[in-house]
Write a protein that holds these residues in place. Structure first.
Motif, short mmCIF file in Angstrom:
data_model
loop_
_atom_site.label_atom_id
_atom_site.label_comp_id
_atom_site.label_asym_id
_atom_site.label_seq_id
_atom_site.Cartn_x
_atom_site.Cartn_y
_atom_site.Cartn_z
N ARG A 92 0.84 -1.21 0.00
CA ARG A 92 0.00 0.00 0.00
C ARG A 92 0.87 1.26 0.00
O ARG A 92 0.60 2.21 -0.73
N LEU A 137 2.46 1.73 -3.44
CA LEU A 137 1.49 2.27 -4.40
C LEU A 137 1.19 3.74 -4.12
O LEU A 137 1.06 4.54 -5.05
N LYS A 149 4.32 5.72 -5.13
CA LYS A 149 4.45 5.66 -6.59
C LYS A 149 3.47 6.64 -7.24
O LYS A 149 3.83 7.38 -8.15
N THR A 150 2.23 6.67 -6.73
CA THR A 150 1.23 7.61 -7.23
C THR A 150 1.65 9.04 -6.96
O THR A 150 1.55 9.91 -7.83
#
Length: 197
Positions: free
Chosen positions: A169, A172, A175-176
């Motif tokens: 999580r 991600l 990364k976003t």
């Protein structure tokens, strides 16, 4: 390590109680929010049924508040104050580290920055009484119902799964965030370039 005494309990019971309260907290909050939203709502940070803020809050709260057992008013007020302070500090830390808070009280009356509100403070006081006077003893009985050798293995497996779930999580999320920052910089560059060409 597991039998080492810490704050009047052993490490095994503290870790197992942390896991149980983290799952219970996830269940209670997800059920409440599902009712409010009229649809199933996962209130955990990751995919699994685990909210560590409740695990830490319940275990630390019990250790601090246990001497107040039987003094309901003092227990209620102290529990409400400490839990609200804990919630506020975690919210500020999340804002600084992650850029967001995983809850939002801005629609609630008497809130402060959407991080804490009177409704939650009132609830925290009741939770302090429930955990200290009634629930924690049952949690300890549940822990003791399993052989410690199996309990340790179960704790390790659960914490390993939760760790992987949270790492995915976080990956991600970052990364976003990195992609959004990259897109923002590209847009700025294009805007700057468009002014000069």
């Amino acid at each position: 390590m597991w039998t080492r005494e810490l704050f009047g309990s052993d490490v095994y019971h503290l870790i197992a109680a942390f896991i149980i309260y983290s799952v219970l907290g996830w269940f209670v909050e997800s059920a409440y929010m599902s009712f409010c939203n009229h649809r199933l709502t996962n209130r955990g940070f990751a995919k699994g049924p685990f909210c560590p803020i409740y695990g830490f809050g319940a275990v630390i709260g019990y250790l601090v508040l246990n001497p107040l057992s039987g003094h309901y008013v003092t227990l209620y007020l102290t529990g409400a104050f400490l839990a609200t302070t804990f919630e506020y500090l975690v919210g500020i830390m999340m804002q600084k580290l992650l850029g967001e808070v995983w809850w939002d009280y801005t629609e609630k009356p008497m809130n402060y920055k959407g991080i804490i509100c009177l409704e939650s403070t009132i609830a925290w006081g009741f939770y302090a009484i429930i955990i200290t006077m009634f629930l924690h003893e049952r949690v300890l009985h549940l822990i003791d119902a399993m052989d410690m050798a199996y309990g340790r293995i179960l704790c390790i497996v659960i914490l390993a799964i939760v760790t992987v779930d949270y790492l995915i999580r976080l990956y991600l999320l970052f990364k976003t965030s990195i992609q959004e920052e990259k897109d923002r910089l590209i847009d700025k560059y294009r805007s700057f370039r468009a002014r000069w060409y």
